[in-house]
Each structure stands twice: as structure tokens, then as C-alpha cells.
Scaffold this active site. Structure first.
Site, PDB file in Angstrom:
ATOM      1  N   ASP A   6      18.528  96.932  -6.997  1.00 50.82           N
ATOM      2  CA  ASP A   6      19.192  98.096  -8.318  1.00 50.82           C
ATOM      3  C   ASP A   6      19.028  99.176  -7.381  1.00 50.82           C
ATOM      4  OD1 ASP A   6      19.023  99.095 -10.685  1.00 50.82           O
ATOM      5  OD2 ASP A   6      18.975  97.263 -11.569  1.00 50.82           O
ATOM      6  N   ALA A  46      10.575  99.358  -1.506  1.00 52.39           N
ATOM      7  CA  ALA A  46      11.000  98.282  -2.429  1.00 52.39           C
ATOM      8  C   ALA A  46      12.122  98.170  -1.430  1.00 52.39           C
ATOM      9  CB  ALA A  46      12.029  99.934  -2.867  1.00 52.39           C
ATOM     10  N   ILE A  47      12.447  97.035  -1.578  1.00 50.44           N
ATOM     11  CA  ILE A  47      13.531  96.077  -0.993  1.00 50.44           C
ATOM     12  C   ILE A  47      14.736  95.616  -1.717  1.00 50.44           C
ATOM     13  CG2 ILE A  47      13.388  93.558  -0.108  1.00 50.44           C
ATOM     14  CD1 ILE A  47      10.136  93.586   0.045  1.00 50.44           C
ATOM     15  N   GLY A  48      15.431  95.820  -0.755  1.00 45.21           N
ATOM     16  CA  GLY A  48      16.644  95.011  -0.483  1.00 45.21           C
ATOM     17  C   GLY A  48      17.596  94.539  -0.151  1.00 45.21           C
ATOM     18  N   CYS A  54      15.161 100.697  -9.440  1.00 46.75           N
ATOM     19  CA  CYS A  54      14.837  98.973  -9.673  1.00 46.75           C
ATOM     20  C   CYS A  54      14.164  98.572 -11.269  1.00 46.75           C
ATOM     21  CB  CYS A  54      13.540  98.317  -8.602  1.00 46.75           C
ATOM     22  SG  CYS A  54      13.392  99.220  -7.796  1.00 46.75           S
TER      23      CYS A  54
END
Lengths: 161, 235
Positions: B82, B147-149, B178
Site C-alpha cells: 500500500d 515495511a515490505i513491498g 500500508c
């Protein structure tokens, strides 16, 4: 045949030929269907002469995790063997989905917009992604049958250990 | 018998978001055609807000003009996940690796990225954990520290993870981070205590890379100093 909980590589050797909808908790192994063809990027195609149905395999959905989003092409779009036609998202990862054959998209599974998880619970039936009018019958020769695909998955998973 | 797993780590310093994106696209393309081996970029960005493939613009709470006025950029990407913020004092890793060569899928890859940040936090006595289902990322209690994306194309990864060392957490007020509205964002500095002095960021970036290479089983690691590399990969 009694269903037992087995590790993926052992169970794949059974080559179970049915895939009725099962609850996610029960799916302890990857199913491979005998009457489909498979790409090395883990998509399947069911060829019915004039129409081919395409989706991702049970092995693929298991390795992706729960899907939250599916991106599909518009009907009328041309797809080419081995190139991307859409994408799926799970666990904050978008993954491209490649077409196993070339042709024209004639129908897309509109249920996936609201229910992307159908691909997880029913990857070969309710979770189908696109239907294509095949343009090149010889495309099928480049794909794997169920036996070869099982072996391929086992070899790929073994690289992790 | 599997041979040693090799990776090249590019230490890049501060890099503009679009430049890093162009570089990743080139590296991912080269990795798909086997021109290069697994590579990972280690860097940080100037203040930048980004959205993922689902284009959840409703989670950016201010206009693009207001973001520009505060000296930040906004970018739309093809990664999963997100809205998020990247900025100084946040350590970023963009691994460009072939998942097929190591036999793992998206789910295991993301779990390993979470483990990487959990391990780094533990070096400082901070007990972090992976998120619940649907809340991918790394948390300390109800506070998000990492955070991960990710994007995966033909089995090759791009984008990656962002670990908060000591970024200005006020920037996160301008988004629903997110897409999760009722949880806080935190940083390593905040969790060890504002009075505690952390080692230099260079050290922490290197530790992040070491946790990554350990968890992914890389044994042959080459470090390259690329602090003046442009987007086409040349110095």
C-alpha cells in the site's frame, strides 16, 4: 482413496486427478491434473479446440500465499506464449502471470475482482483467469504434461534445501 | 550438491527514487537474461511517498501539491503493498534476485525479508515480529518498524524492504501507512530509547545486509561501492 496429509513432493507423485473445492486448511499437498498442460512459470492451460482456459497451478498459489488482488487484461488483447498477461498480489508482493500459449483473450473471470482468493481455493476450476482463442497449435508442444510438471516442481523446490 | 550462493551488494548512499527504480528495472532485466548474478542495492531515499500497484490513493491524506511543498515526491509503482514513506535515516534493501534459482516463492521470500529485519532489530535487543495475516511487515508490539513491498517478474524480484533506523516519523502522518489505520509507526532509535546512541548508519546498513545474506544462505558476497552510480549502471 483416503486423503492423507503429506509433504508436497511426496504427494505430487500420486498425481491425484480430481480437484473438488477443498477448504484451505485441508490442502497439505499440491494437486496436478492429468488433462492440462503446464508452463515452467507455473501456469496451466486446458485446450478445448477453439477455446483455451488459463490459470495458475496449485503449486503456484501455495507458494504465493493468500491473493488479495488480480489484474487481468481486457478481452480482445493479444497474448503471447511466455509473456505476461496480468499479475496477482499476495503478502505485499505483485507477481506477473505469463501466458502458456499465444492467442486472443475472449473472456476474463470477472469474479476474481471481488474474490481473488478463488485462485487459492480452486486454482483449476473457479479460479480460472482468462479464456483465449489459440492462434498457434504448436505452442502446446513447448509445454509440460502432468508427469513432467510434477518432476519440475520437485526439482525447483529441492533447490531450496 | 549445490555450489556457493553468490550475491553482489551495491552500497549506494542516498539515491533519488526514480533513479533507483530505473536501475532496478535494468538489473532485473539483466538478471532474467542471466547477464548478471543476484544483486542487491543498499541505499536510502530523500523524502518520497510511494503507492503500489493497487493505486490506493485514498491512503495518501494530502494533495500532491502539499507533498511537493514539504519537499517530498510521490511515485506510483508496480510493487505489492500500500502507501508508504521513504526518507533519510531509513535503511532500504532492494534485492534483485532469481527466486527460481533458490527454489522459493513469493510467500517464503517475504517471510525471509521479515526475518531479516527481525534479526537486525534483535541485534539491538529489540523484540520484533512478523505481521499477522494481511499485515506483512515487521512490528514491535503494535508499532511498525519495517515495511515490505515487492515485485516479482519472471521469478526475479525488485523493490524490497525499508527499515526505520531514525527517520522523521511525522512524515507518516500524511498517509495511512500500508493501509492500516489504527497502528503506529516506530523506529530503531525510538525502540532502544531516545537517549541511547546507535552506531553510525553505515554500520547499521551493513548489519542489515549481513542479516539478509545469512537468512538467504549467500556465502559468496561481493561488496561494491556505488555511491556515484547513475541510473544506467555506469559510474
Amino acid at each position: 482413496m483416503a486423503l492423507r496429509m503429506w509433504a508436497s513432493s511426496t504427494a505430487n507423485a500420486l498425481r491425484l486427478s480430481t480437484c473438488a473445492s477443498k477448504s484451505p486448511a485441508f490442502r497439505a499437498f499440491s494437486t496436478v491434473l492429468d488433462d492440462l498442460k503446464y508452463a515452467s512459470s507455473h501456469e496451466w492451460v486446458k485446450h478445448d479446440g477453439h477455446v483455451a482456459t488459463i490459470g495458475i497451478t496449485d503449486h503456484a498459489q501455495d507458494h504465493l500465499g493468500e491473493l488479495v488482488f488480480v489484474e487481468l487484461p481486457e478481452p480482445g488483447k493479444e497474448v503471447k506464449q511466455g509473456t505476461g498477461f496480468g499479475a496477482v498480489e499476495s503478502v505485499k508482493a505483485t507477481s506477473d502471470v505469463n501466458s502458456p500459449i499465444s492467442g486472443e483473450v475472449i473472456e476474463i473471470n470477472s469474479k476474481l475482482a471481488d474474490s481473488p482468493g478463488l485462485i487459492n481455493t480452486s486454482p483449476y476450476e473457479e479460479g480460472w483467469m482468462i479464456k483465449v482463442k489459440p492462434s498457434n497449435p504448436s505452442d502446446l508442444a513447448n509445454l509440460m504434461g502432468s508427469k513432467d510438471y510434477i518432476k519440475f516442481c520437485e526439482e525447483e523446490d529441492a533447490a531450496a534445501h | 550438491m549445490r555450489g556457493p550462493r553468490s550475491i553482489e551488494i551495491w552500497k549506494m548512499g542516498a539515491v533519488n527514487y526514480l533513479e533507483a527504480l530505473k536501475l532496478q528495472e535494468k538489473l532485473a532485466s539483466d538478471r532474467k537474461t542471466h547477464k548478471i548474478k543476484d544483486t542487491s542495492l543498499s541505499l536510502q531515499h530523500p523524502p518520497t511517498f510511494t503507492l503500489g500497484k493497487r493505486r490506493t490513493v485514498h491512503n495518501v491524506l494530502v494533495s500532491e501539491a502539499e507533498l511537493k511543498a514539504m519537499g517530498a515526491e510521490l511515485h506510483y509503482t508496480e510493487r505489492g503493498g500500500d502507501a508508504t514513506f521513504h526518507g533519510p535515516h531509513q535503511a532500504i534493501l532492494y534485492p534483485i534476485i532469481s527466486l527460481r534459482d533458490i527454489g522459493i516463492g513469493a510467500r517464503k521470500y517475504v517471510e525471509n525479508l521479515e526475518s531479516t529485519m527481525i534479526e537486525l532489530a534483535s541485534l539491538y535487543g529489540v523484540k520484533a515480529r512478523a505481521g499477522e495475516t494481511g499485515e506483512t511487515g515487521v512490528w514491535v508490539g503494535r508499532r511498525k518498524i519495517g515495511a515490505i513491498g515487492v515485485r516479482i517478474s519472471s521469478g526475479v524480484t525488485s523493490h524490497g524492504l525499508a527499515f526505520n533506523i531514525d527517520p522523521d516519523l511525522n512524515y507518516f502522518k500524511h498517509i495511512v501507512p500500508c493501509g492500516i489505520p489504527d497502528k503506529e509507526v516506530t523506529s530503531l532509535q525510538k525502540e532502544v530509547g531516545l537517549g541511547q546512541k546507535l552506531p553510525s548508519e553505515q554500520v547499521i546498513h551493513e548489519q542489515l545486509v549481513s542479516c539478509f545474506t545469512k537468512i538467504f544462505g549467500y556465502t559468496d558476497i561481493t561488496w561494491r561501492d556505488k555511491t556515484s552510480v547513475s541510473s544506467d549502471g555506469h559510474e
